[in-house]
Write a protein that holds these residues in place. Structure first.
Motif, PDB file in Angstrom:
ATOM      1  N   CYS A   1       0.845  -1.199   0.000  1.00  0.00           N
ATOM      2  CA  CYS A   1       0.000   0.000   0.000  1.00  0.00           C
ATOM      3  C   CYS A   1       0.877   1.245   0.000  1.00  0.00           C
ATOM      4  CB  CYS A   1      -0.917  -0.007   1.216  1.00  0.00           C
ATOM      5  SG  CYS A   1      -2.236  -1.209   1.066  1.00  0.00           S
TER       6      CYS A   1
ATOM      7  N   GLY B   1      -0.892   1.847   6.017  1.00  0.00           N
ATOM      8  CA  GLY B   1      -1.996   2.037   5.095  1.00  0.00           C
ATOM      9  C   GLY B   1      -1.634   2.821   3.859  1.00  0.00           C
TER      10      GLY B   1
ATOM     11  N   TYR C   1      -2.899   3.086  -0.557  1.00  0.00           N
ATOM     12  CA  TYR C   1      -3.690   2.602  -1.680  1.00  0.00           C
ATOM     13  C   TYR C   1      -2.865   1.658  -2.533  1.00  0.00           C
ATOM     14  CZ  TYR C   1      -6.994   6.213  -0.447  1.00  0.00           C
ATOM     15  OH  TYR C   1      -7.902   6.975   0.234  1.00  0.00           O
TER      16      TYR C   1
ATOM     17  N   THR D   1     -11.705   4.218  -5.720  1.00  0.00           N
ATOM     18  CA  THR D   1     -11.951   3.152  -4.752  1.00  0.00           C
ATOM     19  C   THR D   1     -13.399   2.689  -4.842  1.00  0.00           C
ATOM     20  OG1 THR D   1     -10.246   4.054  -3.296  1.00  0.00           O
ATOM     21  CG2 THR D   1     -11.823   2.534  -2.306  1.00  0.00           C
TER      22      THR D   1
ATOM     23  N   VAL E   1      -7.859  -0.283  -3.853  1.00  0.00           N
ATOM     24  CA  VAL E   1      -8.156  -0.817  -2.534  1.00  0.00           C
ATOM     25  C   VAL E   1      -7.436   0.075  -1.540  1.00  0.00           C
ATOM     26  CG1 VAL E   1      -7.829  -2.774  -0.977  1.00  0.00           C
ATOM     27  CG2 VAL E   1      -8.378  -3.171  -3.381  1.00  0.00           C
ATOM     28  N   SER E   2      -8.121   0.479  -0.492  1.00  0.00           N
ATOM     29  CA  SER E   2      -7.486   1.316   0.521  1.00  0.00           C
ATOM     30  C   SER E   2      -7.329   0.518   1.810  1.00  0.00           C
ATOM     31  CB  SER E   2      -8.298   2.583   0.785  1.00  0.00           C
ATOM     32  OG  SER E   2      -9.529   2.259   1.381  1.00  0.00           O
ATOM     33  N   THR E   3      -6.249   0.821   2.527  1.00  0.00           N
ATOM     34  CA  THR E   3      -5.971   0.196   3.809  1.00  0.00           C
ATOM     35  C   THR E   3      -5.654   1.307   4.795  1.00  0.00           C
ATOM     36  OG1 THR E   3      -5.044  -1.717   2.689  1.00  0.00           O
ATOM     37  CG2 THR E   3      -4.523  -1.488   5.016  1.00  0.00           C
ATOM     38  N   ARG E   4      -6.288   1.248   5.953  1.00  0.00           N
ATOM     39  CA  ARG E   4      -6.055   2.255   6.988  1.00  0.00           C
ATOM     40  C   ARG E   4      -4.909   1.826   7.894  1.00  0.00           C
ATOM     41  NH1 ARG E   4     -10.534   5.836   8.069  1.00  0.00           N
ATOM     42  NH2 ARG E   4     -12.221   5.395   6.636  1.00  0.00           N
TER      43      ARG E   4
END
Length: 137
Positions: free
Chosen positions: A25, A63, A65, A50, A56-59
């Protein structure tokens, strides 16, 4: 037909993420700095991408993209339709669904339809991978 900065920057984001795909990411701030585009503006663009299933995003701390699938499977037409809507060369072919009153007698309509189809066919044949490799001719 004119592609807005939103459409052009969306392509730049996807190409940037494809270039850095091996890093997992990627923080949007890094993309913003590399591309010279404001973080705020990119946030609105990646939200569209998204929601449209291209990113796909991840926090969290790690995190950021990433592409939702290989760059070879993401096509320019998908990006442009998400960011621009219709690319129809004339309003009577637009997505608003209102038919032209002259449709039955318009001698130029077949030409506009063909042009619209040619544009869509071409953009549907160009992937992010092809842009990354300079093979979009």
């Amino acid at each position: 037909m004119m592609i807005s900065t939103r459409g052009r920057y969306a392509l730049r984001v996807l190409i940037d993420l494809a270039q850095h795909a091996g890093e997992g990411c990627v923080p949007l701030k890094a993309v913003s700095q590399r591309q010279g585009v404001s973080l705020k503006y990119l946030e609105s663009i990646v939200a569209l991408l998204t929601k449209g299933g291209l990113l796909v995003s991840t926090r969290g701390k790690e995190g950021g993209y990433r592409l939702s699938r290989p760059a070879s499977e993401i096509f320019v037409s998908q990006v442009i339709h998400l960011t621009e809507g219709s690319l129809a060369p004339v309003s009577c072919l637009g997505e608003d669904g209102s038919p032209c009153q002259r449709e039955g007698v318009c001698l130029t309509l077949p030409m506009w339809r063909r042009l619209d189809q040619l544009i869509d066919d071409y953009l549907s044949s160009v992937s992010i991978e092809m842009l990354l490799e300079g093979r979009a001719e």
